[in-house]
Design a protein around this motif. Sequence first.
Motif, short mmCIF file in Angstrom:
data_model
loop_
_atom_site.label_atom_id
_atom_site.label_comp_id
_atom_site.label_asym_id
_atom_site.label_seq_id
_atom_site.Cartn_x
_atom_site.Cartn_y
_atom_site.Cartn_z
N LEU A 37 -22.91 18.28 -6.48
CA LEU A 37 -22.05 19.45 -6.66
C LEU A 37 -21.90 19.79 -8.14
O LEU A 37 -21.91 20.96 -8.53
CB LEU A 37 -20.68 19.20 -6.03
CG LEU A 37 -19.64 20.31 -6.18
CD1 LEU A 37 -20.08 21.57 -5.45
CD2 LEU A 37 -18.28 19.85 -5.67
N SER A 40 -24.95 21.69 -9.50
CA SER A 40 -24.97 23.10 -9.13
C SER A 40 -23.97 23.89 -9.98
O SER A 40 -24.26 25.03 -10.37
CB SER A 40 -24.66 23.26 -7.65
OG SER A 40 -23.33 22.85 -7.36
N SER A 41 -22.82 23.29 -10.28
CA SER A 41 -21.84 23.96 -11.14
C SER A 41 -22.38 24.11 -12.55
O SER A 41 -22.15 25.13 -13.22
CB SER A 41 -20.53 23.17 -11.16
OG SER A 41 -19.94 23.12 -9.88
N LEU A 44 -24.67 27.14 -12.91
CA LEU A 44 -23.98 28.42 -12.96
C LEU A 44 -23.11 28.55 -14.21
O LEU A 44 -23.14 29.57 -14.90
CB LEU A 44 -23.12 28.60 -11.71
CG LEU A 44 -22.36 29.92 -11.60
CD1 LEU A 44 -23.33 31.10 -11.55
CD2 LEU A 44 -21.46 29.93 -10.37
N SER A 52 -17.13 29.89 -12.13
CA SER A 52 -16.87 30.10 -10.70
C SER A 52 -15.91 29.04 -10.19
O SER A 52 -16.05 27.86 -10.50
CB SER A 52 -18.18 30.05 -9.90
OG SER A 52 -17.91 30.03 -8.51
N HIS A 55 -17.20 27.06 -5.78
CA HIS A 55 -18.23 26.10 -5.38
C HIS A 55 -17.75 25.17 -4.27
O HIS A 55 -18.54 24.77 -3.41
CB HIS A 55 -18.67 25.27 -6.59
CG HIS A 55 -19.93 25.78 -7.21
ND1 HIS A 55 -20.07 27.08 -7.64
CD2 HIS A 55 -21.12 25.18 -7.45
CE1 HIS A 55 -21.28 27.24 -8.13
NE2 HIS A 55 -21.95 26.11 -8.02
N SER A 56 -16.48 24.82 -4.29
CA SER A 56 -15.97 23.92 -3.24
C SER A 56 -16.07 24.57 -1.87
O SER A 56 -16.29 23.88 -0.86
CB SER A 56 -14.52 23.54 -3.54
OG SER A 56 -13.70 24.70 -3.62
N PHE A 59 -19.64 24.23 -0.71
CA PHE A 59 -19.82 22.81 -0.42
C PHE A 59 -19.31 22.49 0.98
O PHE A 59 -19.99 21.84 1.79
CB PHE A 59 -19.09 21.99 -1.48
CG PHE A 59 -19.36 20.52 -1.44
CD1 PHE A 59 -20.60 20.01 -1.77
CD2 PHE A 59 -18.36 19.63 -1.09
CE1 PHE A 59 -20.86 18.65 -1.76
CE2 PHE A 59 -18.60 18.27 -1.07
CZ PHE A 59 -19.85 17.78 -1.41
N ALA A 93 -22.69 32.60 0.43
CA ALA A 93 -22.85 32.80 -1.02
C ALA A 93 -23.39 34.20 -1.33
O ALA A 93 -22.95 34.84 -2.29
CB ALA A 93 -23.79 31.74 -1.58
N THR A 112 -14.15 34.84 -7.38
CA THR A 112 -14.60 33.61 -6.71
C THR A 112 -13.42 32.78 -6.25
O THR A 112 -13.48 32.15 -5.18
CB THR A 112 -15.51 32.79 -7.64
OG1 THR A 112 -14.79 32.42 -8.83
CG2 THR A 112 -16.75 33.57 -8.02
N SER A 116 -12.58 31.76 -2.38
CA SER A 116 -12.40 30.34 -2.09
C SER A 116 -11.11 30.10 -1.33
O SER A 116 -11.08 29.33 -0.36
CB SER A 116 -12.41 29.54 -3.39
OG SER A 116 -12.17 28.17 -3.14
#
Length: 205
Positions: A37, A40-41, A44, A52, A55-56, A59, A93, A112, A116
């Motif tokens: 994770l 990927s963060s 970005l 962002s 992301h969670s 995930f 996404a 974002t 979320s």
Amino acid sequence: AYWTGFALVVAVLAASPLVLPEFWQRFTTEILIWGLLGMSSDLLIGYTGMVSFGHSAFFGLGMYGAAAALLLVKPPTLWLAMLAGLGAAAVVAMFVAYFSTRLRDIYFAITTLVFSQIFYVIIFTWTEVTGGENGLNFSQPPLSIPGIFSLRFTAETFHWFVLAAVTLSYLALRRITQSPFGMVLQSIRENEPRAVSLGWRANHY
């Protein structure tokens, strides 16, 4: 030197289930999962410069997509579950990106965060589908390649499977960041301060 160090780290992580106690073995596996994770963060935020807070959500939605495939498809298949998880996260996404990528700076981050929180509320209140705080219960599929082998997941095999996935993902992300597309991502990051500066000057004058 770089690849020697990389191979040494992978070898140490691969051997860790053989020497570590059960708690630390599972803890190491969790670190690898969250490390994926983090990578990927970093792509970005670090390379593209777009902060962002969603992301969670991707995930978690990836896991729900995989769980849905394991519950609906009989017998449960690991590879189909992984594709379903990736597909669920990718579809959501793209939906979020349709709105958020039209904004910049703090507005992108706020968008974002809003999405979320929307997904958070849906997951924890739509208990008939998501299970709420209790989640979903499903049987663990075997690690298998049809016609070649089939193994039940143990703590050790699960660790090695996660390590393989994280290693391949790292190599893929490294290749992306060093490709022309990666240069484009970095140019977006480098262009942000200039874009903000030009916008301030236009408003000032």
